[in-house]
Each structure stands twice: as structure tokens, then as C-alpha cells.
Design a protein around this motif. Structure first.
Motif, PDB file in Angstrom:
ATOM      1  N   ARG A 276       0.759  -1.146   0.043  1.00 52.02           N
ATOM      2  CA  ARG A 276      -0.101   0.098  -0.024  1.00 52.02           C
ATOM      3  C   ARG A 276       0.764   1.277  -0.072  1.00 52.02           C
ATOM      4  O   ARG A 276       0.501   2.399  -0.826  1.00 52.02           O
ATOM      5  N   MET A 277       2.074   1.162   0.713  1.00 51.11           N
ATOM      6  CA  MET A 277       2.728   2.355   1.054  1.00 51.11           C
ATOM      7  C   MET A 277       3.641   2.542  -0.186  1.00 51.11           C
ATOM      8  O   MET A 277       3.774   3.864  -0.500  1.00 51.11           O
ATOM      9  N   ILE A 278       4.127   1.585  -1.084  1.00 47.84           N
ATOM     10  CA  ILE A 278       4.861   1.849  -2.335  1.00 47.84           C
ATOM     11  C   ILE A 278       3.704   2.216  -3.582  1.00 47.84           C
ATOM     12  O   ILE A 278       4.397   2.157  -4.650  1.00 47.84           O
ATOM     13  N   LYS A 279       2.620   1.886  -3.308  1.00 46.91           N
ATOM     14  CA  LYS A 279       1.679   1.924  -4.442  1.00 46.91           C
ATOM     15  C   LYS A 279       1.609   0.948  -5.406  1.00 46.91           C
ATOM     16  O   LYS A 279       1.537   1.115  -6.716  1.00 46.91           O
ATOM     17  N   ASP A 280       1.957  -0.217  -5.064  1.00 46.44           N
ATOM     18  CA  ASP A 280       2.219  -1.390  -5.705  1.00 46.44           C
ATOM     19  C   ASP A 280       1.928  -2.841  -5.003  1.00 46.44           C
ATOM     20  O   ASP A 280       2.816  -3.376  -4.376  1.00 46.44           O
ATOM     21  N   GLN A 281       0.745  -3.187  -4.987  1.00 41.09           N
ATOM     22  CA  GLN A 281       0.287  -4.210  -4.158  1.00 41.09           C
ATOM     23  C   GLN A 281       0.527  -5.617  -4.580  1.00 41.09           C
ATOM     24  O   GLN A 281       1.057  -6.476  -3.653  1.00 41.09           O
ATOM     25  N   ARG A 282       1.133  -5.729  -5.742  1.00 38.16           N
ATOM     26  CA  ARG A 282       1.679  -7.016  -5.961  1.00 38.16           C
ATOM     27  C   ARG A 282       3.013  -7.219  -5.470  1.00 38.16           C
ATOM     28  O   ARG A 282       3.189  -8.414  -5.105  1.00 38.16           O
ATOM     29  N   GLN A 283       3.934  -6.358  -5.178  1.00 35.35           N
ATOM     30  CA  GLN A 283       5.023  -6.311  -4.506  1.00 35.35           C
ATOM     31  C   GLN A 283       5.006  -6.975  -2.933  1.00 35.35           C
ATOM     32  O   GLN A 283       5.572  -7.883  -2.351  1.00 35.35           O
ATOM     33  N   GLY A 284       3.825  -6.354  -2.459  1.00 35.90           N
ATOM     34  CA  GLY A 284       3.309  -6.902  -1.017  1.00 35.90           C
ATOM     35  C   GLY A 284       2.901  -8.182  -0.848  1.00 35.90           C
ATOM     36  O   GLY A 284       3.490  -9.239  -0.072  1.00 35.90           O
ATOM     37  N   TRP A 285       2.247  -8.715  -2.267  1.00 32.34           N
ATOM     38  CA  TRP A 285       1.652 -10.231  -2.233  1.00 32.34           C
ATOM     39  C   TRP A 285       2.972 -11.135  -2.285  1.00 32.34           C
ATOM     40  O   TRP A 285       2.747 -12.230  -1.938  1.00 32.34           O
ATOM     41  N   VAL A 286       4.001 -10.679  -3.294  1.00 34.70           N
ATOM     42  CA  VAL A 286       5.205 -11.492  -3.391  1.00 34.70           C
ATOM     43  C   VAL A 286       5.871 -11.708  -2.192  1.00 34.70           C
ATOM     44  O   VAL A 286       6.091 -12.857  -1.731  1.00 34.70           O
ATOM     45  N   LEU A 287       5.902 -10.886  -1.277  1.00 35.97           N
ATOM     46  CA  LEU A 287       6.674 -10.946   0.348  1.00 35.97           C
ATOM     47  C   LEU A 287       5.776 -11.901   1.008  1.00 35.97           C
ATOM     48  O   LEU A 287       6.340 -12.894   1.672  1.00 35.97           O
ATOM     49  N   PHE A 288       4.486 -11.683   0.971  1.00 30.94           N
ATOM     50  CA  PHE A 288       3.715 -12.462   1.744  1.00 30.94           C
ATOM     51  C   PHE A 288       3.529 -13.811   1.354  1.00 30.94           C
ATOM     52  O   PHE A 288       3.629 -14.848   2.022  1.00 30.94           O
ATOM     53  N   ALA A 289       3.587 -14.337  -0.243  1.00 25.93           N
ATOM     54  CA  ALA A 289       3.648 -15.514  -0.521  1.00 25.93           C
ATOM     55  C   ALA A 289       5.097 -16.290  -0.127  1.00 25.93           C
ATOM     56  O   ALA A 289       5.018 -17.288   0.197  1.00 25.93           O
ATOM     57  N   THR A 290       6.148 -15.643  -0.199  1.00 27.64           N
ATOM     58  CA  THR A 290       7.400 -15.997   0.057  1.00 27.64           C
ATOM     59  C   THR A 290       7.365 -16.480   1.736  1.00 27.64           C
ATOM     60  O   THR A 290       7.590 -17.618   1.925  1.00 27.64           O
ATOM     61  N   MET A 291       7.070 -15.569   2.489  1.00 28.27           N
ATOM     62  CA  MET A 291       6.624 -15.766   4.040  1.00 28.27           C
ATOM     63  C   MET A 291       5.858 -17.194   4.151  1.00 28.27           C
ATOM     64  O   MET A 291       6.191 -18.012   4.921  1.00 28.27           O
ATOM     65  N   MET A 292       4.633 -17.348   3.423  1.00 27.91           N
ATOM     66  CA  MET A 292       3.778 -18.383   3.759  1.00 27.91           C
ATOM     67  C   MET A 292       4.386 -19.616   3.238  1.00 27.91           C
ATOM     68  O   MET A 292       4.326 -20.603   3.970  1.00 27.91           O
ATOM     69  N   VAL A 293       5.239 -19.715   2.124  1.00 25.78           N
ATOM     70  CA  VAL A 293       5.542 -20.840   1.839  1.00 25.78           C
ATOM     71  C   VAL A 293       6.846 -21.328   2.463  1.00 25.78           C
ATOM     72  O   VAL A 293       6.462 -22.618   3.190  1.00 25.78           O
ATOM     73  N   LEU A 294       7.532 -20.390   3.199  1.00 26.40           N
ATOM     74  CA  LEU A 294       8.538 -20.942   4.024  1.00 26.40           C
ATOM     75  C   LEU A 294       7.774 -21.470   5.885  1.00 26.40           C
ATOM     76  O   LEU A 294       8.340 -22.300   6.136  1.00 26.40           O
ATOM     77  N   TRP A 295       6.878 -20.535   5.969  1.00 34.19           N
ATOM     78  CA  TRP A 295       6.226 -21.110   7.032  1.00 34.19           C
ATOM     79  C   TRP A 295       5.483 -22.236   7.037  1.00 34.19           C
ATOM     80  O   TRP A 295       5.425 -23.274   7.901  1.00 34.19           O
ATOM     81  N   LEU A 296       4.687 -22.567   6.040  1.00 28.63           N
ATOM     82  CA  LEU A 296       4.237 -24.012   5.436  1.00 28.63           C
ATOM     83  C   LEU A 296       5.030 -24.929   5.611  1.00 28.63           C
ATOM     84  O   LEU A 296       4.848 -26.073   6.053  1.00 28.63           O
ATOM     85  N   GLY A 297       6.394 -24.648   4.936  1.00 35.28           N
ATOM     86  CA  GLY A 297       7.141 -25.820   4.944  1.00 35.28           C
ATOM     87  C   GLY A 297       7.879 -25.987   6.190  1.00 35.28           C
ATOM     88  O   GLY A 297       7.916 -27.392   6.467  1.00 35.28           O
ATOM     89  N   ALA A 298       8.030 -25.229   7.273  1.00 39.70           N
ATOM     90  CA  ALA A 298       8.393 -25.456   8.603  1.00 39.70           C
ATOM     91  C   ALA A 298       7.117 -26.215   9.277  1.00 39.70           C
ATOM     92  O   ALA A 298       7.624 -27.194  10.081  1.00 39.70           O
ATOM     93  N   VAL A 299       6.082 -25.647   9.084  1.00 44.19           N
ATOM     94  CA  VAL A 299       5.013 -26.195   9.853  1.00 44.19           C
ATOM     95  C   VAL A 299       4.838 -27.844   9.378  1.00 44.19           C
ATOM     96  O   VAL A 299       4.552 -28.854   9.912  1.00 44.19           O
ATOM     97  N   ALA A 300       5.041 -28.273   7.804  1.00 50.10           N
ATOM     98  CA  ALA A 300       5.153 -29.497   7.501  1.00 50.10           C
ATOM     99  C   ALA A 300       5.921 -30.332   8.098  1.00 50.10           C
ATOM    100  O   ALA A 300       5.632 -31.555   8.261  1.00 50.10           O
ATOM    101  N   LEU A 301       7.438 -30.100   8.276  1.00 50.23           N
ATOM    102  CA  LEU A 301       8.486 -30.715   8.667  1.00 50.23           C
ATOM    103  C   LEU A 301       8.148 -31.085   9.942  1.00 50.23           C
ATOM    104  O   LEU A 301       8.191 -32.272  10.491  1.00 50.23           O
TER     105      LEU A 301
END
Length: 569
Positions: A276-301
Motif C-alpha cells: 500500500r505504501m509503495i503503491k504497488d500491491q503486487r510487491q506486497g503479495w510477493v513478500l506475503f507468498a514467500t513468507m507463507m511458503v517458508l512458514w508452511l514448509g516449517a509446519v510440514a516438517l
């Protein structure tokens, strides 16, 4: 894994997505300076604080002034918290008459809470008075995460601005983040915990007589409010030695889900604030998705290995399957209300952030199950990381990612239109190597200088215990393998130094990067610009994080949990 555990995980993911979408815009509004309806509530209080403290809310700071303000605030906080602990016996609200905290422990605790680590070499209910808990530790539980949030928002402003000499005002950011974000959220979560049976009072111990005629001391204290702020602020330091395993603080399955959601909420939500602050929401969702993948990987293991159980027990004929009367899996060190699956999700979440709270004994997890939280912290807390610290941590890796991509195609790397040059990359390298230097250096020193008496278990597991302790301290997490007796002069001192390195030798480079980027003009995108708002960049960013961390820490993981796993029957 039982159906109830799957439902909890799916509900948690849904809550994170919804919470990110709701809280993210609000956090952006708090820090971008735009007017909002909340100004009517918080504005008068903030203006009184500014007048009282002599803060000019209209005056912004250069990065070095911002950093000096932050360091001065942290130094005063350490000294004040140290003094409160040392004078505890003479201060009010001390119904059990606790005396002064020993100097090495007071030092370790003061540094721990100010750096948002909340490592505890003591049992909370038998060491700290309610006054120390509320006026000393709880205050830091509010402001230390907001300090991390201030740094993250300063970096975001730098990426959003053009040819700016300033990145905000630390004192204004601190006040706004505390009053507008932490306090309201903690009030809501605290009231919900109280409604579910969490204890909230100022009592000392209550003596009760059991049915067998024995005497039992039952602790009292402000447990619900401390649980709320320790989770929302990704703190982890609790008033009870059993932490979030204790029913006085974590009453049932619903409160367990609420606590996990609370510790993940702000770290994930600020990715939306970034967009929202850089006025490009796709950039935020890229970071969200990266965090989510890493978190779910740790949860799975973590969850997969704990639900699978202990192979040596299986060979001995002990059933570890889930039944109506048995939780199943590796139940050693588990709270039976949450089971092995609940332990895995909580452990992955608490070590993916800088929380450090536990609802099971990490030292009793299977070798690979215990490796999951250890490796999770080694990622540098970007999965999703602590309040603010997760966002600026993953942005540093994003800068490294675009630099590597630029080298591949022979172009000067850019991120959000800002050229990433030698000055920024030197600071990125300092950020990446500072914590491993402290973690691996102090781990090696502890093993070769005669401090092995603190290690409960010999062999690979003992190495894991020491490495876990310094990884937790260096990454400002605060959880521990219970087999390491850390309440010694050596560990109190070296763990405290690791916390300082892991906090301030990262914050200062990040603010320096912010100052450098803020001064730069944006470069228009061209056909040769590597797009960073795409799934491709999310994959690259995930790979960069895993490769850098793997190259750094794989030897200690191989000699610790992996060797221990291979040694099982």
C-alpha cells in the motif's frame, strides 16, 4: 494427522489472509501520515505525549539521527529495566517478597526484553514480582516490537520516496505504533483470553490443600494481559515457567489457535502495508507468498515428524497412532490438550517469528522435528519474522535477490526503480553475516572452553542444544532447548551479547540502506528491468533465502539433528 488438526491449520491460514487484508491497510495508514478517523481518538493523546517529551512531530530525521535516537532509547531501556530488577525487593507490588535479581541474570534479562528476544534463564512466577513484570517487562513487550516496526516503516518510506534526505521521525513512529497498533490489539486479545479462563490478577501464590492432604502453591498474576502482548508483539517472554503450556495462560484449543494467530498476524499484515505504501500491491503479495511458503514448509516438517512418532518406540511395539483415547505421535514433552500436531504448528510459528513462546518442549521433539524450529530461526526470521523485523529482513533478501538477478543478465540491479549499487550491497552483506558470526562463534567457544557442564545430553543432541540457544538469541527469538542450563555467568553474558548483535548490528545497516535508497531517484522501468511483482521473483527470493542459509548453517545441522536422526533404530 487428525481431522481436527487439519481444520485448525486451514482455519489458521484463512485467518492470516483475512487478518492481513484488514490490518495491513490500517498499519499503512498509521505510518504514511494520512488523516484517518482514528485521529479523533489517538490524536489528543499523542499531542500530549509530544508536548511532554519535547517531540516536534513535523520534523523528520536523517537515517543516522533516526538510528541514534533508536540506540539511545534502547540504552536507556536496558539501564532502567536492569535497575528495576536489582531494586525489586524495595519496590511495590511484590506480595511474595522476591529479592534483587542477580547481576548476570538481570543483565541478560534486560538485554533480552529490550531486543525483543525475551530469553528467560529463570522461572517467571518464582523470580519476578508483579511490579517487575508489568512496569519493567511488559512495557518492553509493547515498545520493543514497535522499534522493529519503526525500522521496517523507515525502510519502506525510503523505497517509496524520491531524492529524500529523511526517513521519518523515530519518536513519532514509536508513539504512533504503540498507541494505535499494539495497545488496541492487546486489549482485544487480552479480553478474549480472560473470557476463556486465563488468569488476570495481582495476587501472589495461593496455598491450597489437595485431596490427598498435600499443600500446593498456586501462582497468580497478570497472565492474560502478558499472553496478549507477548504474542502480538512476537515477544514470547511469559510470567509462567511453563509458558503457553500452562492452562492459566492458554486455557483450551481455541486460545491456542488465537495465540498462534496473534503471533503471526502483524508480521504477515505488514507485507500488505508495504504494498500500500509503495503503491504497488503486487510487491506486497510477493513478500506475503514467500513468507507463507517458508512458514508452511516449517509446519510440514515439524508436524510431520512429530505425528510420525519415535521409531524406537515403534520398534518396541508401542502404538503411536491417533485414536479416540490417544493423541498419537511423539507425545514426549507435549501438552496432552494440544498433542503432537498442535506442537508442530506452534513450534514452526513461534520460531518463524521472534516470539519464542512454546506449547511443548522443543528439546523432546524428534531429531528432525526439532531441526524444524532450529532451521526456521536460522532463516533470519523471515518466515514471517518478528514485528517489523520480518519485513525489513525479507526486503534485505529481496535486494540480494535482484542483485543476483542483475549479475545473471549483466544489468545494474534495480528494486522498485532504485538502483542497487556497491554501497547497499556492502550493508546487505554485513546484515547477512553478523548473526551467523555470533551464533557459530559463540557455539564453538562454548563447546571448547569447558562450558559443557551446562549441556544435559552428550553427543549430537548436546550440539543441537547449544546451537539452538545461540541461534535463538542471535535471531532474537527466545525459545530454548530445555536441555541447556543457561543460567550461568558464561551463558548469561554470551547470550546477551548475541542478542545485541542480532538486534542492533542488523538495525543500523538497514537504516543506512534506507538512507541511501531514500536519496535516489527512481529509474523508469524498461524492457531489461527484472520484474519483482511476479511469482517468478517470489520463487527466486525463496531460493536465495534457502541457499544462503543452507550454505551458512548446514554443517551444524548435519552434525547435530541430522546425525542424531541417522542414529535412531
Amino acid at each position: 494427522m487428525a481431522a481436527a488438526s487439519w481444520f485448525q491449520l486451514l482455519a489458521l491460514v484463512a485467518l492470516i489472509v483475512a487478518g492481513t487484508r484488514v490490518l495491513g491497510p490500517y498499519v499503512a495508514n498509521v505510518y504514511d501520515g494520512s488523516a484517518s478517523r482514528a485521529d479523533k481518538v489517538f490524536g489528543p493523546v499523542e499531542r500530549r505525549i509530544y508536548r511532554l517529551c519535547g517531540i516536534d512531530e513535523e520534523r523528520e530525521q536523517r537515517w543516522n539521527t533516526y538510528a541514534l535516537s533508536l540506540l539511545a532509547f534502547s540504552l536507556v531501556s536496558v539501564l532502567l529495566l536492569f535497575a528495576i530488577q536489582r531494586l525489586q525487593g524495595s519496590l511495590p507490588f511484590n506480595p511474595d517478597g522476591f529479592g534483587a535479581v542477580p547481576v548476570p541474570l538481570a543483565w541478560n534479562t534486560a538485554v533480552s526484553f529490550v531486543t525483543n528476544t525475551n530469553w528467560q534463564n529463570y522461572a517467571g512466577e518464582t523470580t519476578m514480582s508483579p511490579f517487575t513484570q508489568m512496569v519493567g517487562l511488559a512495557v518492553q513487550n509493547f515498545v520493543s516490537p514497535v522499534v522493529g516496526l519503526c525500522v521496517a516503516m523507515a525502510l519502506v518510506r525510503a523505497l517509496a520516496r524520491r531524492r529524500a534526505g529523511t526517513i521519518g521521525n523515530f519518536w513519532v513512529d514509536l508513539v504512533r505504533g504503540t498507541l494505535r497498533i499494539m495497545v488496541p490489539l492487546c486489549i482485544v486479545v487480552g479480553l478474549v483470553l480472560i473470557s476463556q479462563g486465563a488468569i488476570q490478577n495481582l495476587h501472589g501464590f495461593t496455598t491450597a490443600r489437595t485431596l490427598q492432604g498435600a499443600t500446593q502453591a498456586i501462582p497468580g498474576g497478570p497472565f492474560a494481559s502478558q499472553e496478549a502482548v507477548k504474542m502480538l508483539g512476537t515477544n514470547g517472554g511469559g510470567t509462567l515457567n511453563a509458558n503457553s503450556m500452562h492452562p492459566f495462560a492458554n486455557a483450551n484449543g481455541f486460545t491456542d489457535l488465537l495465540q498462534i494467530f496473534s503471533l503471526l498476524l502483524i508480521p504477515f499484515a505488514v507485507t500488505f502495508s508495504f504494498g500500500r505504501m509503495i503503491k504497488d500491491q503486487r510487491q506486497g503479495w510477493v513478500l506475503f507468498a514467500t513468507m507463507m511458503v517458508l512458514w508452511l514448509g516449517a509446519v510440514a516438517l515439524a508436524t510431520g515428524m512429530e505425528v510420525k512418532g519415535n521409531p524406537e518406540l515403534r520398534q518396541a511395539g508401542v502404538t503411536q497412532v491417533v485414536t479416540a483415547t490417544q493423541g498419537g505421535g511423539n507425545m514426549e514433552g507435549k501438552e496432552v490438550r494440544f498433542g503432537s500436531a498442535g506442537c508442530g504448528v506452534f513450534a514452526a510459528s513461534t520460531t518463524g517469528t521472534s516470539t519464542g513462546a512454546v506449547n511443548c518442549a522443543h528439546d523432546s521433539m524428534t531429531p528432525l522435528g526439532g531441526m524444524a524450529p532450529l532451521a526456521n530461526m536460522m532463516l533470519g526470521e523471515v518466515s514471517p519474522g518478528g514485528v517489523g523485523a520480518g519485513l525489513y529482513g525479507i526486503l534485505v533478501f529481496a535486494l540480494l535477490g535482484v542483485f543476483i538477478a542483475g549479475l545473471m543478465v549483466g544489468r545494474t540491479p534495480e528494486y522498485l526503480g532504485k538502483k542497487i549499487q556497491a554501497a547497499e550491497m556492502k550493508l546487505v552483506v554485513l546484515y547477512i553475516v553478523a548473526v551467523p558470526f555470533a551464533v557459530l562463534g559463540f557455539t564453538a567457544a562454548s563447546l571448547v572452553t569447558g562450558n559443557k557442564a551446562s549441556i544435559l545430553n552428550p553427543g549430537p543432541h548436546g550440539l543441537s542444544e547449544v546451537a539452538y540457544g545461540f541461534t535463538s538469541a542471535g535471531n532474537n527469538n527466545g525459545s530454548a532447548f530445555g536441555g541447556l542450563a543457561g543460567a550461568t555467568d558464561w551463558y548469561n553474558t554470551t547470550l546477551g551479547l548475541s542478542m545485541l548483535i542480532g538486534r542492533f548490528l542488523l538495525i543500523v545497516p538497514v537504516l543506512a540502506i534506507a538512507g541511501s535508497l531514500a536519496r535516489k531517484q527512481r529509474v523508469p522501468a524498461s524492457s531489461g528491468t527484472f520484474p519483482t511483482g511476479t511469482p517468478l521473483f517470489a520463487g527466486l527470493l525463496t531460493g536465495v533465502i534457502l541457499i544462503v542459509v543452507g550454505l551458512t548453517y548446514f554443517p551444524v545441522l548435519a552434525l547435530g539433528p541430522i546425525v542424531e536422526h541417522l542414529g535412531l533404530s
